[in-house]
Write a protein that holds these residues in place. Structure first.
Motif, PDB file in Angstrom:
ATOM      1  N   ALA A   1      33.205  45.609  37.801  1.00 53.75           N
ATOM      2  CA  ALA A   1      34.304  44.672  37.527  1.00 53.75           C
ATOM      3  C   ALA A   1      35.356  44.775  38.625  1.00 53.75           C
ATOM      4  O   ALA A   1      35.836  43.766  39.152  1.00 53.75           O
ATOM      5  N   LYS A   2      35.678  46.014  38.970  1.00 48.37           N
ATOM      6  CA  LYS A   2      36.668  46.251  40.024  1.00 48.37           C
ATOM      7  C   LYS A   2      36.231  45.590  41.344  1.00 48.37           C
ATOM      8  O   LYS A   2      37.015  44.905  42.012  1.00 48.37           O
ATOM      9  N   GLU A   3      34.961  45.773  41.674  1.00 50.06           N
ATOM     10  CA  GLU A   3      34.454  45.190  42.920  1.00 50.06           C
ATOM     11  C   GLU A   3      34.534  43.666  42.900  1.00 50.06           C
ATOM     12  O   GLU A   3      34.869  43.031  43.894  1.00 50.06           O
ATOM     13  N   GLN A   4      34.233  43.097  41.737  1.00 50.82           N
ATOM     14  CA  GLN A   4      34.274  41.636  41.649  1.00 50.82           C
ATOM     15  C   GLN A   4      35.694  41.107  41.779  1.00 50.82           C
ATOM     16  O   GLN A   4      35.916  40.046  42.351  1.00 50.82           O
ATOM     17  N   VAL A   5      36.642  41.862  41.225  1.00 50.43           N
ATOM     18  CA  VAL A   5      38.050  41.467  41.392  1.00 50.43           C
ATOM     19  C   VAL A   5      38.406  41.540  42.871  1.00 50.43           C
ATOM     20  O   VAL A   5      38.952  40.590  43.447  1.00 50.43           O
ATOM     21  N   GLU A   6      38.061  42.653  43.496  1.00 52.15           N
ATOM     22  CA  GLU A   6      38.384  42.832  44.917  1.00 52.15           C
ATOM     23  C   GLU A   6      37.739  41.765  45.804  1.00 52.15           C
ATOM     24  O   GLU A   6      38.302  41.328  46.797  1.00 52.15           O
ATOM     25  N   HIS A   7      36.540  41.363  45.423  1.00 56.75           N
ATOM     26  CA  HIS A   7      35.831  40.362  46.230  1.00 56.75           C
ATOM     27  C   HIS A   7      36.233  38.939  45.879  1.00 56.75           C
ATOM     28  O   HIS A   7      35.695  37.992  46.453  1.00 56.75           O
ATOM     29  N   ASN A   8      37.125  38.815  44.899  1.00 54.13           N
ATOM     30  CA  ASN A   8      37.607  37.470  44.583  1.00 54.13           C
ATOM     31  C   ASN A   8      36.502  36.513  44.153  1.00 54.13           C
ATOM     32  O   ASN A   8      36.531  35.316  44.500  1.00 54.13           O
ATOM     33  N   VAL A   9      35.542  37.033  43.441  1.00 50.93           N
ATOM     34  CA  VAL A   9      34.360  36.236  43.082  1.00 50.93           C
ATOM     35  C   VAL A   9      34.730  34.981  42.305  1.00 50.93           C
ATOM     36  O   VAL A   9      34.236  33.886  42.584  1.00 50.93           O
ATOM     37  N   LEU A  10      35.628  35.137  41.337  1.00 51.21           N
ATOM     38  CA  LEU A  10      35.953  33.999  40.478  1.00 51.21           C
ATOM     39  C   LEU A  10      36.513  32.840  41.300  1.00 51.21           C
ATOM     40  O   LEU A  10      36.085  31.692  41.150  1.00 51.21           O
ATOM     41  N   LYS A  11      37.444  33.172  42.177  1.00 50.93           N
ATOM     42  CA  LYS A  11      38.060  32.138  43.012  1.00 50.93           C
ATOM     43  C   LYS A  11      37.002  31.460  43.895  1.00 50.93           C
ATOM     44  O   LYS A  11      36.957  30.228  44.019  1.00 50.93           O
TER      45      LYS A  11
END
Lengths: 330, 330
Positions: free
Chosen positions: B310-320
C-alpha cells in the motif's frame, strides 16, 4: 477386441503413436488398427518386434494439423485419419478410438460421424485429475465452451456411471466447480446448474471451490468446458513451472543437488501420481462410441496407457451403461 | 502517510492483523489506523512494543463475517470495520485501505462509498502471480464475474499503468487469458475482448493459454473475474496439494528425509517465490481510492507486506496515474 488408433495425431506422430501401440499390443494383447499414411506407419513399425496379427493398418491419406479448425475434418479432410478412424469405429468389430490429435477435430468428427447418445445434447471431455485421495474425474475440460445448465446435469450423470464402472467407486460424489461454496455463487450458469443438480442428481453434494480440486473432496467434478479447460491448463502449467523452479534453485547449491539425488525416488513417485501420461486418454462422453483423447504431447507411454484405458472401458461396458442411464433419466 | 487497516478482517483477526501492523510501522515507518472493535485491538496491541505515535485506533462496533453476503456491508453493517475504514479513506489525510476480510464486501463497500474512477465501469482485483520470469500481474481475479469486453479493456489499461508504476516495467506486455492462442478461441466474451484489445490497447500481444500463466510470457494478463478466480484458486490448491503429496512420499523413506533436509534451503527459496504472503495484498483497481485486499488466511507477514505494498502504491501515485490514463482513453 479392436482399438482404432489415430497414427497421425499428436505433436510426435507417427513415431510416438506407433511406439505406444506396439508396447500396448505386447502388454495387453489387444488388436490395434493404426489409421494414417500407410508408408509412414510401416516405416515406424519396421523398428519393432511384435505379434504381427495384433496390428493392422488402414490407410488415410490426409492429416488434420494440430491447429486446423475443428470443422476441417468434416468439411474438407474427409480422408483424414480422424475421419476414417471414426467411420471405422461405427462399423461392427471396432470397439474404441484413440487420438492424440486435434481435440476440436476429434470432438467435431465424433459428434458428426458417431452422433450423440439419446438424452445427451453435447459431448464432454472427462479427465482424471490426480488428487491427495487417489483421483478425481472432471468433466468437461474443453469440448463444450458454452454449456447450459442441462448439459452440466448430463455430464454429472455420465460422470457417475464412469466413476462407478471404470473407477470402481460404487457411490460416487459429484461437486460443481464454482468460486464459492454457497449456492448463490458463480454466474447464472452455475446458479442454475446447482439448482438442477440438486433436484435431479442424488450424487450431487454441492459446490466445490477450485482450490479443492486436488484435495479429492469429491469423486467427480462437473463444470463448463471453458472453465474446465482453464483448470486443466493452469494445473499443467503450474506443475511444469514448479518443476523448473525447483530445479533452478537446486542447481544453485551443491548440497541441495545431493539432497535431490537422495530424494529422487520419492520425487518420482510424487511425479508419477500427478503425471497425465500414467492415466492414459481422456474419454469423450456423450457420443455414440468409445472415444479417448490423448494429450498432444503424448509420449509412447501415454499412448500405451490410453490404449489400456480404452480396453478397460470396453471391458466395463461403459458406453452401454451410459446409454442406459441417459435413457432412464432423459 | 496513513494506511487504514481493517483490524477485524480475515480468519485470524484481530491477532494476525495487529501483529502485522506492528511489524509494518516498525519496519516501514508508516502510520497505521486500525479500524475495529477498540477493546479487542487494544488487547492485542498490549503484547507488543512499538512507536505509539504510528498506530491509531478507530472504533467500529460491527464485524463483517467472511461468509456474509457482499451487500451486507452497505445495507446492514454500516458500522463495520470495512464501512468505517472505507469512509475514512474518503477523507483527507488517509491514503490507502488494507483488508484481509470478506472480499465481496470490500468490493461492494469500495464501489458504493468511494465510487468508480471516470472511465471505469467495474472494479477488478489484480493479483501478482509468481512466474519463472519474476511475476505476472493478473486482473480480474474475482471482483466482476460477469465481465463485458469493455471491462476487460479497462482492466488492460489499468494493468498497464500498474505494471509501469509499481512493478517497474516501462513497456509492459498484456495477454488475454484464453483456451487457445488463435483469436477465434474462447467464448463470445473472449472473442470480442480480443478484438477490442487489439484495436485500442497497443500493449496487447494476444491470447495466452492458461498453462503459460506461470511461464511469465507477458507482464500482465487480463480475464473475466470468474475465470481469474478459478485460476487463482486452482494454483493455490495445487501448490498446497503438491506440498502435502511430496511430504507424504518423503516421509515413507528415511533416505528421502535426509535428502529433504539437505534440500531445505532450496525448497524454501522456491516456496518463497510462489508464496502469496511475500507479495502482500491484491489491489482493487477502478475504485476511487487505494484499496488492497489480502488473503483471508493472511499471516502477520502477509499483512505487513500488504501494508508495504500500500505504501509503495501511494508513493508511486498509482491512483492518480490510473485516473489520468482512464481520462485520456475514455
Amino acid at each position: 477386441m479392436k482399438i482404432v488408433v489415430d497414427a497421425m495425431g499428436g505433436d510426435f506422430a507417427p513415431q510416438n503413436v506407433v511406439a505406444g501401440a506396439v508396447d500396448a499390443v505386447k502388454q495387453y494383447k489387444v488388436c490395434v488398427t493404426l489409421v494414417g499414411i500407410k508408408e509412414r506407419i510401416e516405416e515406424e513399425l519396421k523398428k519393432y518386434q511384435f505379434p504381427k496379427d495384433l496390428i493392422e493398418i488402414v490407410h488415410a491419406p490426409e492429416v488434420v494439423a494440430m491447429d486446423d479448425a475443428a470443422t476441417v475434418v468434416i468439411r474438407q479432410k474427409k480422408q483424414s485419419s480422424i475421419s476414417i478412424g471414426m467411420a471405422l469405429l461405427k462399423k461392427e468389430g471396432y470397439d474404441a478410438f484413440v487420438s492424440a490429435g486435434n481435440t476440436g477435430a476429434c470432438v467435431a468428427a465424433s459428434t458428426f460421424i458417431l452422433g450423440m447418445i439419446k438424452g445427451v445434447d453435447r459431448p464432454g471431455i472427462g479427465c482424471i485429475f490426480p488428487s491427495l485421495k487417489k483421483f478425481t474425474f472432471v468433466i468437461d475440460v474443453g469440448a463444450n465452451t458454452a454449456a447450459k445448465p442441462e448439459h452440466i446435469l448430463q455430464y454429472a450423470k455420465m460422470a457417475k456411471v464412469y466413476a462407478q464402472s471404470v473407477l470402481n467407486r460404487p457411490n460416487p460424489t459429484i461437486g460443481l466447480l464454482n468460486i464459492g461454496e454457497e449456492e448463490c455463487k458463480g454466474t447464472g450458469l452455475e446458479q442454475e446448474a446447482h439448482k438442477l443438480l440438486e433436484e435431479k442428481e442424488p450424487c450431487f453434494v454441492g459446490n466445490l471451490e477450485a482450490n479443492e480440486v486436488f484435495a479429492g473432496k469429491t469423486d467427480c467434478i462437473v463444470c463448463d468446458g471453458y472453465v474446465g479447460n482453464i483448470t486443466l491448463k493452469v494445473a499443467e502449467g503450474m506443475m511444469e513451472s514448479v518443476g523448473k523452479l525447483l530445479k533452478r534453485e537446486i542447481m544453485k547449491n551443491p548440497i541441495a543437488i545431493l539432497g535431490a539425488v537422495l530424494l529422487k525416488s520419492s520425487l518420482s513417485d510424487a511425479k508419477k501420481s500427478v503425471d497425465y501420461s500414467e492415466y492414459g486418454g481422456a474419454p469423450l462422453l456423450g457420443v455414440d462410441g468409445l472415444v479417448l483423447i490423448s494429450h498432444g504431447r503424448s509420449s509412447p507411454k501415454a499412448i500405451k496407457n490410453a490404449i489400456r484405458a480404452a480396453k478397460e472401458q470396453v471391458e466395463h461396458n461403459v458406453l452401454k451403461k451410459i446409454k442406459e442411464e441417459m435413457a432412464t433419466n432423459g
